[in-house]
Write a protein that holds these residues in place. Sequence first.
Motif, PDB file in Angstrom:
ATOM      1  N   LEU A 161       0.859  -1.190   0.000  1.00 22.60           N
ATOM      2  CA  LEU A 161       0.000   0.000   0.000  1.00 22.60           C
ATOM      3  C   LEU A 161       0.888   1.230   0.000  1.00 22.60           C
ATOM      4  CD1 LEU A 161      -2.685  -0.903   2.681  1.00 22.60           C
ATOM      5  CD2 LEU A 161      -3.203   0.012   0.401  1.00 22.60           C
ATOM      6  N   PHE A 162       0.471   2.279  -0.721  1.00 21.68           N
ATOM      7  CA  PHE A 162       1.273   3.495  -0.761  1.00 21.68           C
ATOM      8  C   PHE A 162       0.659   4.563   0.136  1.00 21.68           C
ATOM      9  CE2 PHE A 162       2.834   7.509  -2.717  1.00 21.68           C
ATOM     10  CZ  PHE A 162       4.179   7.318  -2.419  1.00 21.68           C
ATOM     11  N   ARG A 163       1.355   4.943   1.177  1.00 21.13           N
ATOM     12  CA  ARG A 163       1.030   6.021   2.126  1.00 21.13           C
ATOM     13  C   ARG A 163      -0.422   5.950   2.633  1.00 21.13           C
ATOM     14  NH1 ARG A 163       4.241  11.494   0.736  1.00 21.13           N
ATOM     15  NH2 ARG A 163       4.185  11.548   3.002  1.00 21.13           N
ATOM     16  N   PRO A 164      -0.831   4.761   3.140  1.00 23.18           N
ATOM     17  CA  PRO A 164      -2.211   4.650   3.633  1.00 23.18           C
ATOM     18  C   PRO A 164      -2.495   5.613   4.791  1.00 23.18           C
ATOM     19  CG  PRO A 164      -0.906   2.730   4.298  1.00 23.18           C
ATOM     20  CD  PRO A 164      -0.081   3.495   3.298  1.00 23.18           C
ATOM     21  N   ASP A 165      -1.446   5.925   5.589  1.00 22.62           N
ATOM     22  CA  ASP A 165      -1.657   6.837   6.726  1.00 22.62           C
ATOM     23  C   ASP A 165      -2.052   8.232   6.250  1.00 22.62           C
ATOM     24  OD1 ASP A 165       0.893   6.938   5.552  1.00 22.62           O
ATOM     25  OD2 ASP A 165       1.847   7.730   7.356  1.00 22.62           O
ATOM     26  N   ARG A 166      -1.418   8.695   5.157  1.00 20.26           N
ATOM     27  CA  ARG A 166      -1.736  10.038   4.653  1.00 20.26           C
ATOM     28  C   ARG A 166      -3.154  10.104   4.075  1.00 20.26           C
ATOM     29  NH1 ARG A 166       2.514  14.038   4.625  1.00 20.26           N
ATOM     30  NH2 ARG A 166       1.192  15.237   3.230  1.00 20.26           N
ATOM     31  N   HIS A 167      -3.540   9.040   3.389  1.00 19.25           N
ATOM     32  CA  HIS A 167      -4.899   9.036   2.817  1.00 19.25           C
ATOM     33  C   HIS A 167      -5.942   8.945   3.927  1.00 19.25           C
ATOM     34  CE1 HIS A 167      -3.950   9.039  -1.461  1.00 19.25           C
ATOM     35  NE2 HIS A 167      -2.875   8.358  -1.121  1.00 19.25           N
ATOM     36  N   ALA A 168      -5.625   8.155   4.966  1.00 23.04           N
ATOM     37  CA  ALA A 168      -6.555   8.047   6.094  1.00 23.04           C
ATOM     38  C   ALA A 168      -6.688   9.414   6.779  1.00 23.04           C
ATOM     39  CB  ALA A 168      -6.058   6.987   7.081  1.00 23.04           C
ATOM     40  N   ALA A 169      -5.559  10.107   6.939  1.00 28.09           N
ATOM     41  CA  ALA A 169      -5.595  11.429   7.591  1.00 28.09           C
ATOM     42  C   ALA A 169      -6.422  12.404   6.753  1.00 28.09           C
ATOM     43  CB  ALA A 169      -4.172  11.944   7.791  1.00 28.09           C
ATOM     44  N   ARG A 170      -6.296  12.313   5.436  1.00 31.49           N
ATOM     45  CA  ARG A 170      -7.045  13.250   4.582  1.00 31.49           C
ATOM     46  C   ARG A 170      -8.542  12.948   4.618  1.00 31.49           C
ATOM     47  NH1 ARG A 170      -5.042  13.929  -1.467  1.00 31.49           N
ATOM     48  NH2 ARG A 170      -6.267  12.037  -1.732  1.00 31.49           N
ATOM     49  N   LEU A 171      -8.905  11.659   4.708  1.00 29.67           N
ATOM     50  CA  LEU A 171     -10.338  11.347   4.817  1.00 29.67           C
ATOM     51  C   LEU A 171     -10.898  11.920   6.118  1.00 29.67           C
ATOM     52  CD1 LEU A 171     -12.730   9.859   3.427  1.00 29.67           C
ATOM     53  CD2 LEU A 171     -12.281   7.967   4.986  1.00 29.67           C
ATOM     54  N   ARG A 172     -10.099  11.853   7.177  1.00 25.45           N
ATOM     55  CA  ARG A 172     -10.543  12.417   8.456  1.00 25.45           C
ATOM     56  C   ARG A 172     -10.711  13.934   8.341  1.00 25.45           C
ATOM     57  NH1 ARG A 172      -9.479  10.099  13.395  1.00 25.45           N
ATOM     58  NH2 ARG A 172      -8.136  11.825  14.023  1.00 25.45           N
ATOM     59  N   ARG A 173      -9.794  14.582   7.637  1.00 21.79           N
ATOM     60  CA  ARG A 173      -9.897  16.034   7.441  1.00 21.79           C
ATOM     61  C   ARG A 173     -11.172  16.369   6.647  1.00 21.79           C
ATOM     62  NH1 ARG A 173      -9.807  21.042   8.618  1.00 21.79           N
ATOM     63  NH2 ARG A 173      -9.246  22.476   6.967  1.00 21.79           N
ATOM     64  N   THR A 174     -11.435  15.609   5.576  1.00 20.64           N
ATOM     65  CA  THR A 174     -12.644  15.874   4.788  1.00 20.64           C
ATOM     66  C   THR A 174     -13.888  15.619   5.625  1.00 20.64           C
ATOM     67  OG1 THR A 174     -11.499  15.186   2.765  1.00 20.64           O
ATOM     68  CG2 THR A 174     -13.868  15.383   2.639  1.00 20.64           C
ATOM     69  N   ALA A 175     -13.883  14.523   6.400  1.00 18.34           N
ATOM     70  CA  ALA A 175     -15.044  14.201   7.239  1.00 18.34           C
ATOM     71  C   ALA A 175     -15.332  15.358   8.188  1.00 18.34           C
ATOM     72  CB  ALA A 175     -14.799  12.903   8.016  1.00 18.34           C
ATOM     73  N   SER A 176     -14.272  15.975   8.714  1.00 19.33           N
ATOM     74  CA  SER A 176     -14.502  17.089   9.643  1.00 19.33           C
ATOM     75  C   SER A 176     -15.089  18.285   8.891  1.00 19.33           C
ATOM     76  CB  SER A 176     -13.227  17.450  10.415  1.00 19.33           C
ATOM     77  OG  SER A 176     -12.385  18.252   9.635  1.00 19.33           O
ATOM     78  N   LEU A 177     -14.646  18.535   7.662  1.00 23.70           N
ATOM     79  CA  LEU A 177     -15.197  19.661   6.889  1.00 23.70           C
ATOM     80  C   LEU A 177     -16.679  19.423   6.542  1.00 23.70           C
ATOM     81  CD1 LEU A 177     -12.148  20.324   4.513  1.00 23.70           C
ATOM     82  CD2 LEU A 177     -13.026  21.896   6.240  1.00 23.70           C
ATOM     83  N   LEU A 178     -17.073  18.135   6.422  1.00 23.38           N
ATOM     84  CA  LEU A 178     -18.460  17.805   6.099  1.00 23.38           C
ATOM     85  C   LEU A 178     -19.300  17.534   7.355  1.00 23.38           C
ATOM     86  CD1 LEU A 178     -17.188  17.471   3.255  1.00 23.38           C
ATOM     87  CD2 LEU A 178     -18.745  15.556   2.906  1.00 23.38           C
ATOM     88  N   HIS A 179     -18.705  17.690   8.534  1.00 21.10           N
ATOM     89  CA  HIS A 179     -19.393  17.425   9.804  1.00 21.10           C
ATOM     90  C   HIS A 179     -19.937  16.006   9.856  1.00 21.10           C
ATOM     91  CE1 HIS A 179     -18.862  21.595  10.913  1.00 21.10           C
ATOM     92  NE2 HIS A 179     -19.195  21.886   9.683  1.00 21.10           N
ATOM     93  N   LEU A 180     -19.156  15.076   9.301  1.00 22.41           N
ATOM     94  CA  LEU A 180     -19.496  13.654   9.390  1.00 22.41           C
ATOM     95  C   LEU A 180     -18.743  13.043  10.569  1.00 22.41           C
ATOM     96  CD1 LEU A 180     -19.421  12.650   5.617  1.00 22.41           C
ATOM     97  CD2 LEU A 180     -21.265  12.071   7.228  1.00 22.41           C
ATOM     98  N   PRO A 181     -19.209  11.905  11.107  1.00 24.79           N
ATOM     99  CA  PRO A 181     -18.415  11.212  12.135  1.00 24.79           C
ATOM    100  C   PRO A 181     -17.009  10.939  11.583  1.00 24.79           C
ATOM    101  CG  PRO A 181     -20.588  10.215  11.944  1.00 24.79           C
ATOM    102  CD  PRO A 181     -20.476  11.199  10.817  1.00 24.79           C
ATOM    103  N   ILE A 182     -15.983  11.184  12.410  1.00 24.47           N
ATOM    104  CA  ILE A 182     -14.599  11.043  11.925  1.00 24.47           C
ATOM    105  C   ILE A 182     -14.080   9.651  12.290  1.00 24.47           C
ATOM    106  CG2 ILE A 182     -12.262  11.963  12.102  1.00 24.47           C
ATOM    107  CD1 ILE A 182     -13.530  14.685  12.787  1.00 24.47           C
TER     108      ILE A 182
END
Length: 343
Positions: free
Chosen positions: A73-94
């Motif tokens: 897998l290539f940089r799964p931690d960075r993609h996971a962190a970015r999904l969390r950032r997007t979830a926060s911008l959309l006010h979704l559960p993180i």
Amino acid sequence: MATPPSTTAAPAFGTVPAPTMVVAEAVGGSFGPPRTEPTQPLAIHPFAHVLHYGSACFEGLKAHRGTDDVVRLFRPDRHAARLRRTASLLHLPIPPLALLEDMLVAATVGNLEVVPPVPGALYLRPLLLGTDPNIGAAATPSADALLVVLSSPVGDYFAGGDRPLTLEVETEVPRTTPAFGEAKAGANYVLALGPTLQARAEHGADQVLFAPGGDVQETGAANFLLMDQDRIVTRQLDGSFLHGVTRDSVLTLARDLGLAVEERPVSVDEVLRWPGEAALAGTAAVLAGVGTLIHDGRRHTVGDGQVGPVTRRLRTALLQLQRGEVPDPYGWTRPVTGTDGPA
Ligand SMILES: Cc1ncc(COP(=O)(O)O)c(C=O)c1O
């Protein structure tokens, strides 16, 4: 009997579902344990928040099968962190970072057999949807959510692989709203669709380079870079565009290859006068050379109009690292084996 036509052309990027997906549900903001299931239609309540109020976001990353047959897998931690950032911008559960990383590994394990050899890869598509069954929740965030990691074996994103791309430079219509520039939300992609379809129909362009008021941001699905033998130039990180993992990786590799890295505002004027190379960086496109820019209806050739040597060098360096052909001093690759176990 006539011979049937050849069907050897590779299927289009993202059209082939891998056998399994990994699912976790959040209730009242807390995520339960993940499970691996066959890839199948999702059961969603017709009152679900996402269907009415657009509470949907996603990620996109790859697992590569190296020439040594190891899948990484290539940089799964960075993609996971970015999904969390997007979830926060959309006010979704993180989703917790550890849950996301476990699900990315489980999705790879569950589809190990269909990870194609180079130049293909397994494309992973985490998807997060607000599922509160409430059609009166226009001004209320969804506390329930569905998190799914889908997978798809893929080849080259751009038909024709290595050909130089044509970009139309758009200075009036923005890609998205200022508040959502940094979010990987589905809504951004439908917003960019109109200008992209128009640029394709009118000019045969592959993508649109969004540059509101002459200030270059990015294209509809990749970051934009200028480069020459000495330096690489790209917009500084701000809220106006998606912070690409490929962009970050290419800048790091460029520094280590001795190029100067300039992260700063880039104007359309500078791009049109740039004597060197231009390229798009993204998980799907990797690093794709830009040969032509169309601005105000006029065509401008970038460099000699071909994919340039610096683009090729950086692209090769990144692919070699992703495929385990060279050492990974940054800890970007995460080998996955069957013993990691499914979720
Ligand atoms: C709008 C947009 N910009 C940039 C990128 C590049 O991001 P990454 O390199 O993390 O794939 C993507 C995704 O591929 C994207 O959709």
